[in-house]
Scaffold this motif. Structure first.
Motif, PDB file in Angstrom:
ATOM      1  N   ALA A   1      -5.260   8.136  -2.428  1.00  0.00           N
ATOM      2  CA  ALA A   1      -4.050   8.687  -3.041  1.00  0.00           C
ATOM      3  C   ALA A   1      -4.397   9.590  -4.218  1.00  0.00           C
ATOM      4  CB  ALA A   1      -3.141   7.555  -3.496  1.00  0.00           C
TER       5      ALA A   1
ATOM      6  N   VAL B   1      -6.781   3.035  -0.136  1.00  0.00           N
ATOM      7  CA  VAL B   1      -5.506   3.714  -0.359  1.00  0.00           C
ATOM      8  C   VAL B   1      -5.423   4.239  -1.788  1.00  0.00           C
ATOM      9  CG1 VAL B   1      -3.009   3.374  -0.481  1.00  0.00           C
ATOM     10  CG2 VAL B   1      -4.301   2.450   1.444  1.00  0.00           C
ATOM     11  N   ALA B   2      -5.873   3.425  -2.750  1.00  0.00           N
ATOM     12  CA  ALA B   2      -5.832   3.850  -4.140  1.00  0.00           C
ATOM     13  C   ALA B   2      -6.708   5.089  -4.357  1.00  0.00           C
ATOM     14  CB  ALA B   2      -6.301   2.704  -5.043  1.00  0.00           C
TER      15      ALA B   2
ATOM     16  N   ASN C   1       8.089  11.395  -0.928  1.00  0.00           N
ATOM     17  CA  ASN C   1       8.019  10.000  -1.378  1.00  0.00           C
ATOM     18  C   ASN C   1       9.216   9.173  -0.933  1.00  0.00           C
ATOM     19  OD1 ASN C   1       5.694  10.657  -2.819  1.00  0.00           O
ATOM     20  ND2 ASN C   1       6.810  11.053  -4.717  1.00  0.00           N
TER      21      ASN C   1
ATOM     22  N   TRP D   1      -6.943  -1.907   0.079  1.00  0.00           N
ATOM     23  CA  TRP D   1      -6.143  -1.459  -1.068  1.00  0.00           C
ATOM     24  C   TRP D   1      -6.901  -0.380  -1.838  1.00  0.00           C
ATOM     25  CZ3 TRP D   1      -7.442  -2.161  -6.333  1.00  0.00           C
ATOM     26  CH2 TRP D   1      -6.433  -1.841  -7.234  1.00  0.00           C
TER      27      TRP D   1
ATOM     28  N   LEU E   1       0.816  -1.212   0.000  1.00  0.00           N
ATOM     29  CA  LEU E   1       0.000   0.000   0.000  1.00  0.00           C
ATOM     30  C   LEU E   1       0.848   1.260   0.000  1.00  0.00           C
ATOM     31  CD1 LEU E   1      -2.838  -0.992   2.503  1.00  0.00           C
ATOM     32  CD2 LEU E   1      -2.846  -1.084   0.011  1.00  0.00           C
TER      33      LEU E   1
ATOM     34  N   ILE F   1     -11.132   6.746   2.844  1.00  0.00           N
ATOM     35  CA  ILE F   1     -10.314   5.993   3.801  1.00  0.00           C
ATOM     36  C   ILE F   1     -11.182   5.300   4.838  1.00  0.00           C
ATOM     37  CG2 ILE F   1      -8.615   6.251   5.648  1.00  0.00           C
ATOM     38  CD1 ILE F   1      -7.386   8.548   3.979  1.00  0.00           C
TER      39      ILE F   1
ATOM     40  N   PHE G   1       0.393   3.866  -2.918  1.00  0.00           N
ATOM     41  CA  PHE G   1      -0.079   5.192  -2.520  1.00  0.00           C
ATOM     42  C   PHE G   1       0.716   6.288  -3.212  1.00  0.00           C
ATOM     43  CE2 PHE G   1       0.221   8.918   0.229  1.00  0.00           C
ATOM     44  CZ  PHE G   1      -1.105   9.202   0.473  1.00  0.00           C
TER      45      PHE G   1
ATOM     46  N   LEU H   1      -0.580   8.952  -5.929  1.00  0.00           N
ATOM     47  CA  LEU H   1      -0.543  10.320  -5.423  1.00  0.00           C
ATOM     48  C   LEU H   1       0.094  11.259  -6.446  1.00  0.00           C
ATOM     49  CD1 LEU H   1      -0.999  11.983  -2.677  1.00  0.00           C
ATOM     50  CD2 LEU H   1       1.463  11.664  -2.346  1.00  0.00           C
TER      51      LEU H   1
END
Length: 454
Positions: free
Chosen positions: A142, A138-139, A166, A135, A12, A302, A16, A20
């Motif tokens: 992001a 998070v996707a 990052n 998942w 993740l 989230i 992410f 992002l």
């Protein structure tokens, strides 16, 4: 930490940051231009270069995961992404920033297809809905958090921190992933070099034509279509060595999930630019205020996605996906009305919350249903194909939005209206595709698919 959940955490973290970075640059663009100079076209290619390099190699990267172990390909990609992110933060000019963004995109392409394959390896059938839900949260978060974090980091620190943040995330994820993500020896089948060349050339020209909309776009599109038709004909003859498992499109679940995911990716990315232009350029909000206006989408995504994943385990993916895509359509129409009627940007808050709920409900079932019909030894190729369709859909959405905004620059109200009508229709098309998904639990679909293969 349980190894499977620790392994998921490592997946993740990398996923992410790569998503992002598809949207984080938008809100920082004025600061980048003030610091590095350059024109609007240069700023456009800071994002477009990343999308181009990210989209094109996904098929090849998915197949490399099948051949050399998705864990290994994922970790190498994450290390490359960390290095490229550090270089982006050090860029001395727009030209260098574009070049480093292309490197970022290539590393992201290596990473993107692997999580779906590795989640299948980490979790049993009755737990995959929950894992895909996390998942998916998070996707979705992001993609939606990009403009928010970009605004906060640019306003409080410097635009370069949108890339430097990052580096530690990827470093930690690599260390955790080495320990907790399960590995394998990889496959034994060969690699179709000619197919890789045809797909790479065809997708490169297609994505470039979509992003550029210049005088060469039409001939480039024609050549791209010819190359991709040749690729399709070759793939049908290659059997086990095929780069992309196109036979999966005979499965209604894989086909409709891919179409719905493409519309989701197109709609969510395409709405980011016009919404931010309205909030900041038309209504005069600063980066932090713009971040606050859009914050409900990520927060709701989230909070809801793990529960949505458990719901998928219980009732199957069709109903959550239909509800998610319907909410997506409604949220975009609501945000479009706020922009068209020139209302206060604070009226975007409920639309942003609906957008977050839509992403939470749609990501998990679409991904789970698509991967339910896939053999484990071809999961990387299937994930690469699924991600390619999603990403090309996203690029097409961004390209159409950019072309409309540029073409109707003298009539901003008309431009915003056309853009949001287009995005709403794309989302509605995704809802129609979701309504055609198979019924039943994902585990049932797995067993059905295995029976059909036998």
């Amino acid at each position: 930490m349980n190894s499977k959940w620790g392994g998921l955490t490592a997946l993740l973290a990398g996923f992410f940051v790569l998503l992002l970075d598809t949207t984080i640059v938008a809100v920082a663009s004025p600061s980048i231009q003030a610091d590095l100079g350059g024109d609007v076209a240069g700023l456009f290619w800071v994002t477009a270069g990343y999308l181009l390099a990210f989209s094109v190699p996904l098929l090849v990267a998915g197949r490399l995961g099948d051949l050399f172990d998705p864990k290994r390909v994922y970790l190498v990609g994450m290390g490359g992404f960390a290095v490229a992110s550090g270089l982006c933060g050090l860029a001395p000019s727009i030209g260098w920033l574009i070049a480093f963004r292309v490197l970022q995109g290539l590393a992201a392409a290596a990473m993107a297809p692997q999580p779906l394959t590795l989640i299948r390896r980490l979790f049993a059938e009755d737990e995959r809905g929950r894992a895909f839900g996390i998942w998916g949260s998070v996707a979705a978060a992001a993609t939606l958090l990009g403009p928010i974090l970009g605004g906060l980091l640019t306003a409080s620190l410097d635009w370069r921190w949108i890339f430097w943040v990052n580096v530690p995330l990827c470093g930690i994820a690599v260390v955790v992933g080495i320990r907790l993500i399960p590995g394998s020896r990889g496959g034994t089948t060969g690699f179709d070099l000619l197919g890789a060349a045809l797909s790479t050339a065809g997708l490169s020209l297609l994505v470039w034509a979509l992003l550029s909309w210049g005088t060469l776009s039409v001939p480039a599109t024609v050549i791209a279509v010819i190359l991709l038709v040749c690729f399709y004909r070759r793939e049908r003859r290659e059997g086990a060595q095929a780069l992309a498992p196109l036979h999966l499109y005979r499965s209604s679940g894989y086909l409709t999930a891919s179409l719905a995911m493409a519309s989701l990716g197109a709609a969510v990315l395409a709405m980011a630019l016009p919404t931010m232009l309205y909030i900041q350029d038309v209504r005069g909000f600063g980066p932090i205020e713009a971040a606050v206006v859009m914050s409900p989408d990520a927060l709701v995504a989230i909070l809801m996605s793990p529960s949505a994943g458990r719901w998928v385990d219980r009732v199957g993916g069709r109903l959550p996906a239909i509800l998610g895509m319907s909410l997506l359509t409604a949220s975009l129409l609501l945000i479009g009305l706020v922009v068209m009627l020139n209302l206060s940007p604070w009226w975007i808050l409920p639309g942003a919350a609906m957008l977050g709920a839509a992403n939470a409900l749609a990501w998990s079932p679409l991904s789970a249903i698509a991967m339910a019909s896939v053999d484990s030894d071809a999961a990387g190729g299937a994930s690469g194909l699924f991600n390619t369709v999603r990403q090309v859909g996203a690029v097409a959405g961004v390209a159409v939005t950019g072309a409309v905004l540029a073409g109707l620059d003298g009539s901003p109200k008309l431009a915003f209206g056309v853009v949001f009508l287009f995005i709403g229709l794309v989302a509605a098309g995704g809802a129609v595709a979701a309504a055609r998904l198979p019924m039943g639990s994902v585990a049932d679909q797995n067993r059905t698919s295995e029976g059909e293969r036998v």
